[in-house]
Motif scaffolding. Sequence first.
Motif, PDB file in Angstrom:
ATOM      1  N   MET A 206       0.835  -1.217   0.000  1.00 15.03           N
ATOM      2  CA  MET A 206       0.000   0.000   0.000  1.00 15.03           C
ATOM      3  C   MET A 206       0.859   1.253   0.000  1.00 15.03           C
ATOM      4  SD  MET A 206      -3.157   0.872   2.541  1.00 15.03           S
ATOM      5  CE  MET A 206      -4.192   2.279   2.254  1.00 15.03           C
ATOM      6  N   GLY A 207       1.994   1.202   0.763  1.00 14.62           N
ATOM      7  CA  GLY A 207       2.904   2.341   0.790  1.00 14.62           C
ATOM      8  C   GLY A 207       3.511   2.580  -0.568  1.00 14.62           C
ATOM      9  N   LEU A 208       3.858   1.453  -1.288  1.00 16.94           N
ATOM     10  CA  LEU A 208       4.445   1.591  -2.618  1.00 16.94           C
ATOM     11  C   LEU A 208       3.445   2.192  -3.586  1.00 16.94           C
ATOM     12  CD1 LEU A 208       6.409  -1.782  -2.955  1.00 16.94           C
ATOM     13  CD2 LEU A 208       7.349   0.517  -2.640  1.00 16.94           C
ATOM     14  N   ASN A 209       2.196   1.779  -3.468  1.00 17.56           N
ATOM     15  CA  ASN A 209       1.161   2.333  -4.341  1.00 17.56           C
ATOM     16  C   ASN A 209       0.968   3.820  -4.082  1.00 17.56           C
ATOM     17  OD1 ASN A 209       0.645  -0.079  -5.625  1.00 17.56           O
ATOM     18  ND2 ASN A 209      -0.951  -0.704  -4.164  1.00 17.56           N
ATOM     19  N   GLY A 210       1.025   4.191  -2.792  1.00 17.35           N
ATOM     20  CA  GLY A 210       0.878   5.607  -2.451  1.00 17.35           C
ATOM     21  C   GLY A 210       1.996   6.436  -3.046  1.00 17.35           C
ATOM     22  N   GLY A 211       3.239   5.892  -2.979  1.00 13.85           N
ATOM     23  CA  GLY A 211       4.369   6.612  -3.552  1.00 13.85           C
ATOM     24  C   GLY A 211       4.250   6.729  -5.059  1.00 13.85           C
ATOM     25  N   SER A 212       3.747   5.653  -5.694  1.00 12.79           N
ATOM     26  CA  SER A 212       3.556   5.672  -7.149  1.00 12.79           C
ATOM     27  C   SER A 212       2.529   6.705  -7.552  1.00 12.79           C
ATOM     28  CB  SER A 212       3.126   4.276  -7.625  1.00 12.79           C
ATOM     29  OG  SER A 212       2.846   4.292  -9.008  1.00 12.79           O
ATOM     30  N   HIS A 213       1.432   6.783  -6.796  1.00 10.52           N
ATOM     31  CA  HIS A 213       0.395   7.782  -7.093  1.00 10.52           C
ATOM     32  C   HIS A 213       0.949   9.190  -6.920  1.00 10.52           C
ATOM     33  CE1 HIS A 213      -2.656   4.889  -7.778  1.00 10.52           C
ATOM     34  NE2 HIS A 213      -2.785   4.486  -6.516  1.00 10.52           N
ATOM     35  N   SER A 214       1.764   9.406  -5.892  1.00 18.20           N
ATOM     36  CA  SER A 214       2.331  10.736  -5.653  1.00 18.20           C
ATOM     37  C   SER A 214       3.228  11.148  -6.805  1.00 18.20           C
ATOM     38  CB  SER A 214       3.130  10.745  -4.341  1.00 18.20           C
ATOM     39  OG  SER A 214       2.287  10.456  -3.249  1.00 18.20           O
ATOM     40  N   ARG A 215       4.090  10.214  -7.269  1.00 16.71           N
ATOM     41  CA  ARG A 215       4.983  10.531  -8.381  1.00 16.71           C
ATOM     42  C   ARG A 215       4.189  10.805  -9.647  1.00 16.71           C
ATOM     43  NH1 ARG A 215       8.013   6.439  -5.896  1.00 16.71           N
ATOM     44  NH2 ARG A 215       7.147   4.852  -7.306  1.00 16.71           N
ATOM     45  N   ARG A 216       3.114  10.023  -9.870  1.00 15.71           N
ATOM     46  CA  ARG A 216       2.284  10.226 -11.057  1.00 15.71           C
ATOM     47  C   ARG A 216       1.605  11.593 -11.000  1.00 15.71           C
ATOM     48  NH1 ARG A 216      -1.036   6.293 -10.447  1.00 15.71           N
ATOM     49  NH2 ARG A 216       0.404   4.748 -11.290  1.00 15.71           N
ATOM     50  N   ALA A 217       1.154  11.994  -9.805  1.00  8.44           N
ATOM     51  CA  ALA A 217       0.488  13.292  -9.659  1.00  8.44           C
ATOM     52  C   ALA A 217       1.457  14.427  -9.967  1.00  8.44           C
ATOM     53  CB  ALA A 217      -0.056  13.436  -8.240  1.00  8.44           C
ATOM     54  N   VAL A 218       2.716  14.283  -9.512  1.00  3.06           N
ATOM     55  CA  VAL A 218       3.708  15.317  -9.795  1.00  3.06           C
ATOM     56  C   VAL A 218       3.997  15.390 -11.284  1.00  3.06           C
ATOM     57  CG1 VAL A 218       6.126  15.982  -9.450  1.00  3.06           C
ATOM     58  CG2 VAL A 218       4.757  15.218  -7.504  1.00  3.06           C
ATOM     59  N   MET A 219       4.119  14.206 -11.933  1.00  2.00           N
ATOM     60  CA  MET A 219       4.423  14.170 -13.366  1.00  2.00           C
ATOM     61  C   MET A 219       3.297  14.770 -14.198  1.00  2.00           C
ATOM     62  SD  MET A 219       6.232  10.417 -13.647  1.00  2.00           S
ATOM     63  CE  MET A 219       6.410  10.532 -15.429  1.00  2.00           C
ATOM     64  N   GLU A 220       2.078  14.704 -13.677  1.00  2.00           N
ATOM     65  CA  GLU A 220       0.937  15.231 -14.418  1.00  2.00           C
ATOM     66  C   GLU A 220       0.769  16.735 -14.264  1.00  2.00           C
ATOM     67  OE1 GLU A 220      -2.323  12.960 -12.997  1.00  2.00           O
ATOM     68  OE2 GLU A 220      -1.842  11.171 -14.192  1.00  2.00           O
ATOM     69  N   LEU A 221       1.541  17.345 -13.376  1.00  2.00           N
ATOM     70  CA  LEU A 221       1.455  18.790 -13.211  1.00  2.00           C
ATOM     71  C   LEU A 221       2.015  19.495 -14.444  1.00  2.00           C
ATOM     72  CD1 LEU A 221       2.620  19.196  -9.497  1.00  2.00           C
ATOM     73  CD2 LEU A 221       0.307  19.530 -10.386  1.00  2.00           C
ATOM     74  N   SER A 222       1.441  20.637 -14.756  1.00  2.00           N
ATOM     75  CA  SER A 222       1.917  21.421 -15.893  1.00  2.00           C
ATOM     76  C   SER A 222       3.263  22.054 -15.569  1.00  2.00           C
ATOM     77  CB  SER A 222       0.897  22.515 -16.217  1.00  2.00           C
ATOM     78  OG  SER A 222       0.870  23.477 -15.162  1.00  2.00           O
ATOM     79  N   PRO A 223       4.030  22.474 -16.600  1.00  2.00           N
ATOM     80  CA  PRO A 223       5.294  23.174 -16.340  1.00  2.00           C
ATOM     81  C   PRO A 223       5.105  24.415 -15.459  1.00  2.00           C
ATOM     82  CG  PRO A 223       5.188  22.496 -18.637  1.00  2.00           C
ATOM     83  CD  PRO A 223       3.838  22.208 -18.035  1.00  2.00           C
ATOM     84  N   ALA A 224       3.986  25.115 -15.649  1.00  2.00           N
ATOM     85  CA  ALA A 224       3.719  26.302 -14.825  1.00  2.00           C
ATOM     86  C   ALA A 224       3.529  25.922 -13.367  1.00  2.00           C
ATOM     87  CB  ALA A 224       2.483  27.041 -15.344  1.00  2.00           C
ATOM     88  N   ALA A 225       2.785  24.820 -13.129  1.00  2.00           N
ATOM     89  CA  ALA A 225       2.559  24.378 -11.757  1.00  2.00           C
ATOM     90  C   ALA A 225       3.858  23.912 -11.108  1.00  2.00           C
ATOM     91  CB  ALA A 225       1.526  23.252 -11.731  1.00  2.00           C
ATOM     92  N   LEU A 226       4.691  23.194 -11.864  1.00  2.00           N
ATOM     93  CA  LEU A 226       5.975  22.737 -11.331  1.00  2.00           C
ATOM     94  C   LEU A 226       6.875  23.927 -10.991  1.00  2.00           C
ATOM     95  CD1 LEU A 226       6.703  19.698 -13.682  1.00  2.00           C
ATOM     96  CD2 LEU A 226       6.143  19.627 -11.246  1.00  2.00           C
ATOM     97  N   THR A 227       6.826  24.955 -11.832  1.00  2.00           N
ATOM     98  CA  THR A 227       7.616  26.157 -11.551  1.00  2.00           C
ATOM     99  C   THR A 227       7.094  26.865 -10.304  1.00  2.00           C
ATOM    100  OG1 THR A 227       7.991  26.405 -13.939  1.00  2.00           O
ATOM    101  CG2 THR A 227       8.550  28.286 -12.553  1.00  2.00           C
ATOM    102  N   GLY A 228       5.766  26.854 -10.125  1.00  2.00           N
ATOM    103  CA  GLY A 228       5.190  27.422  -8.914  1.00  2.00           C
ATOM    104  C   GLY A 228       5.613  26.649  -7.676  1.00  2.00           C
ATOM    105  N   LEU A 229       5.669  25.311  -7.797  1.00  2.00           N
ATOM    106  CA  LEU A 229       6.140  24.489  -6.680  1.00  2.00           C
ATOM    107  C   LEU A 229       7.611  24.777  -6.381  1.00  2.00           C
ATOM    108  CD1 LEU A 229       4.486  21.032  -7.483  1.00  2.00           C
ATOM    109  CD2 LEU A 229       3.814  22.675  -5.723  1.00  2.00           C
ATOM    110  N   LEU A 230       8.414  24.974  -7.429  1.00  2.00           N
ATOM    111  CA  LEU A 230       9.819  25.333  -7.234  1.00  2.00           C
ATOM    112  C   LEU A 230       9.934  26.654  -6.480  1.00  2.00           C
ATOM    113  CD1 LEU A 230      12.874  25.031  -7.769  1.00  2.00           C
ATOM    114  CD2 LEU A 230      12.489  26.152  -9.991  1.00  2.00           C
ATOM    115  N   ALA A 231       9.075  27.613  -6.837  1.00  2.00           N
ATOM    116  CA  ALA A 231       9.087  28.904  -6.146  1.00  2.00           C
ATOM    117  C   ALA A 231       8.795  28.732  -4.664  1.00  2.00           C
ATOM    118  CB  ALA A 231       8.067  29.852  -6.787  1.00  2.00           C
ATOM    119  N   GLY A 232       7.797  27.909  -4.345  1.00  2.00           N
ATOM    120  CA  GLY A 232       7.469  27.662  -2.942  1.00  2.00           C
ATOM    121  C   GLY A 232       8.600  26.972  -2.199  1.00  2.00           C
ATOM    122  N   ALA A 233       9.252  26.008  -2.874  1.00  2.00           N
ATOM    123  CA  ALA A 233      10.365  25.292  -2.246  1.00  2.00           C
ATOM    124  C   ALA A 233      11.540  26.244  -1.982  1.00  2.00           C
ATOM    125  CB  ALA A 233      10.813  24.137  -3.138  1.00  2.00           C
TER     126      ALA A 233
END
Length: 233
Positions: free
Chosen positions: A1-28
């Motif tokens: 279940m933990g592995l599935n959760g990690g897979s879903h998290s990575r998939r969600a990040v990969m599905e983010l648009s370049p603009a959203a990823l850049t916004g996340l970079l700004a927050g980080a």
Amino acid sequence: MGLNGGSHSRRAVMELSPAALTGLLAGALQAAGYGLYVRHALRAETRPNPASWLMFAYGTALVVVLEAAAGASWPMLLLPAVCAASSIFVAALAFLRGATLRDLDRADFLAFVLDVGCTLAYLAVWAARAGGLVRPDLFELAAVLLLAGAAGTSITSFIPILRGTYRAPDQERPWPWIVWTAAYGALALATLMASAPSALLIYPGINLLLHALVAALSVRRNVGALAAGHVAG
């Protein structure tokens, strides 16, 4: 279940648009800058200006609400949200270490009063819009005025810290401000990439310039102090 959760998290990040990823970079980057700043403060290597940090705390919290109302996506709201929460912590740290508003000189106190006035002014516009006192066709103009008011409070809130950094070589360290400048640059880029309303560029644009100015003053003063110590040695 933990592995599935990690897979879903990575998939969600990969599905983010370049603009959203850049916004996340700004927050980080914003969070990283605060990590550096708090470390310097806890080591007494920098002295947070109580007036500026108090103004950052309540001003940025309002910016989060205003930008959300203006249509900002959650990745673009991450940076101001991190800033609001962290500014409250830094302001509390300054006051816990004995700083008070009574310690402010006249110019810094006037900047604080002006900032409160600007905040109340754009809260009045916000209340008028929320209460239906602004015609629907003027909503966009009201949003621009609100965000411009927020930018105005950014400028006034920086006056004490700019004056303090200029006068005292050891008050600020440059790296947090350099990292924050990069964070606001990333947020401005994310806003452009997302084709967001142009009014949303006001906040990152003004803050990029203000943070870069503090960084430049800090670099200049610290380099000057190092050069003086080298000559003396």
